[in-house]
Design a protein around this motif. Structure first.
Motif, short mmCIF file in Angstrom:
data_model
loop_
_atom_site.label_atom_id
_atom_site.label_comp_id
_atom_site.label_asym_id
_atom_site.label_seq_id
_atom_site.Cartn_x
_atom_site.Cartn_y
_atom_site.Cartn_z
N LYS A 1 -9.09 -4.29 0.91
CA LYS A 1 -7.92 -4.21 1.80
C LYS A 1 -6.61 -4.09 1.04
O LYS A 1 -5.61 -3.61 1.59
N THR A 2 -6.60 -4.51 -0.22
CA THR A 2 -5.34 -4.57 -0.98
C THR A 2 -5.30 -3.59 -2.14
O THR A 2 -4.31 -3.58 -2.90
N HIS A 3 -6.32 -2.76 -2.30
CA HIS A 3 -6.36 -1.80 -3.41
C HIS A 3 -6.62 -0.39 -2.90
O HIS A 3 -7.24 -0.19 -1.85
N PHE A 4 -6.16 0.57 -3.68
CA PHE A 4 -6.45 1.98 -3.41
C PHE A 4 -7.05 2.59 -4.68
O PHE A 4 -7.08 1.95 -5.74
N PHE B 1 -8.48 1.98 -9.95
CA PHE B 1 -8.02 1.16 -8.84
C PHE B 1 -6.67 0.53 -9.17
O PHE B 1 -6.39 0.20 -10.32
N ASP B 2 -5.87 0.36 -8.13
CA ASP B 2 -4.58 -0.29 -8.30
C ASP B 2 -4.22 -1.02 -7.01
O ASP B 2 -4.74 -0.71 -5.93
N THR B 3 -3.31 -1.99 -7.15
CA THR B 3 -2.89 -2.80 -6.01
C THR B 3 -1.89 -2.04 -5.14
O THR B 3 -1.03 -1.32 -5.66
N ILE B 4 -2.01 -2.20 -3.86
CA ILE B 4 -1.05 -1.60 -2.93
C ILE B 4 0.18 -2.50 -2.88
O ILE B 4 0.21 -3.53 -2.20
N ASN C 1 3.47 1.79 -4.69
CA ASN C 1 2.19 2.19 -4.09
C ASN C 1 2.01 1.66 -2.67
O ASN C 1 0.91 1.70 -2.12
N ILE C 2 3.08 1.16 -2.07
CA ILE C 2 2.96 0.47 -0.81
C ILE C 2 2.41 1.35 0.31
O ILE C 2 1.78 0.86 1.26
N GLY C 3 2.56 2.65 0.21
CA GLY C 3 2.09 3.54 1.27
C GLY C 3 0.68 4.07 1.08
O GLY C 3 0.19 4.86 1.89
N GLN C 4 -0.01 3.62 0.03
CA GLN C 4 -1.36 4.12 -0.25
C GLN C 4 -2.37 3.57 0.76
O GLN C 4 -2.21 2.47 1.30
#
Length: 321
Positions: free
Chosen positions: A52-55, A76-79, A83-86
């Motif tokens: 839920k928190t990664h893209f 993988f990286d944190t939203i 990156n808030i809109g990923q």
């Protein structure tokens, strides 16, 4: 006699006895494994939170540095922040889940199916697969713990963790006739690509490995190139068809007909009657594809008791003399 040496020797003996006594008096502390059901609740929550928190993004891999892209790995990286809109992995239409029960505990595998292969065959849980992969932890400074950057064969029947094995069963390998390059390397096209998120109960659970602490949930990024149907004991019956209890594991006691501690898939005489299994069946690869299906094997039941000859020590006649 040198009295000083004598006294010194006695002192050493006393110290040694005292030290041994202290060791004997100390009770070893044995930490029992965690409850599997409780650990699965913890692991499931961790994996869902991560999804839920990664893209993810895809990164090209040029193994030989020659400008040819062999495959892509998933990063993988944190939203958060820029990156808030990923899109969260959890919301991807490519993400599916799979339920697996082991030791009375139901586990959930999450599988990001990036691309299915165009090859003809999917592996079974006992086949050999040609793959590249990356294995990493969910969190930590050094998450990568294992990888194969060049295609390597892995036997799914034994030697791999359950979640790794189960993740590939719905994917096919690459197109036939890959390109053989002048340097001996091979270029595949149309291969399967996936990422699997594995709870610790389908990984190493309480056991620690190099780079993998106990009770670690794991992520594997896998590229699937080729599949070989395995018949480990060369008795004519593909290993996956020697899973008698239907649990998609061939190493367990439920698949050892003669209870000789050798599971059927590596036992040349499954029922221990002295007649080898390959001589108690008849196999005909009708389409010549090298993959034996159930309808290409003739089983016999000479005494009519409902037990096939190769699993019945009462039936010993060879069918292939």
């Amino acid at each position: 006699m040198n009295i000083k040496k004598y006294i010194f020797a006695i002192a050493l003996i006393v110290i040694a006895i005292s030290a041994c006594k202290k060791d004997d008096d100390v009770e070893a502390t044995i930490v029992p494994p965690r409850d599997r059901a409780e650990q699965q609740v913890t692991d499931h929550a961790l994996i869902e939170e991560y999804l839920k928190t990664h893209f993810y993004t895809l990164e090209d891999v040029d193994v030989n540095g020659d400008g040819t892209i062999e495959y892509q790995i998933t990063k993988f990286d944190t939203i958060a922040g820029d990156n808030i809109g990923q899109q969260p992995i959890m919301d991807s239409e490519l993400l599916t889940s799979k339920k697996i029960t082991r030791e009375d505990v139901e586990y959930t595998l999450f599988i990001l199916g990036l691309k299915d292969g165009v090859g003809e065959h999917k592996p079974t849980f006992a086949d050999s697969t040609l793959i590249t992969f990356r294995g990493e932890l969910f969190y930590g400074d050094d998450k990568l713990f294992d990888s194969a950057v060049n295609p390597s064969w892995f036997d799914l029947g034994g030697g791999v963790i359950d979640g790794f094995r189960q993740s590939m069963l719905d994917f096919k390998g690459a197109a036939p006739n890959p390109i053989i390059n002048p340097d001996g390397s091979v270029t595949y096209s149309g291969f399967g690509e996936l990422v699997v998120f594995i709870p610790s109960g389908l990984a190493y659970f309480a056991d620690a490995r190099e780079g993998v602490p106990s009770y670690s949930s794991l992520i594997f990024n896998i590229q699937l190139y080729d599949v070989n149907e395995c018949d480990h004991d060369r008795d004519g019956i593909p290993s996956y068809l020697e899973d008698l209890d239907g649990d998609e594991l061939v190493l367990d006691t439920g698949d050892d007909t003669d209870s000789d501690t050798v599971p059927n898939y590596v036992d040349t005489d499954d029922d221990g009657d002295g007649t080898q299994t390959k001589d108690e069946i008849t196999v005909n690869d009708l389409n010549g594809d090298g993959f034996i299906t159930l309808d290409e094997i003739t089983f016999y039941d000479d005494d009519g008791d409902g037990i096939k000859n190769h699993l019945d020590p009462d039936d010993i006649d060879s069918k292939n003399e």
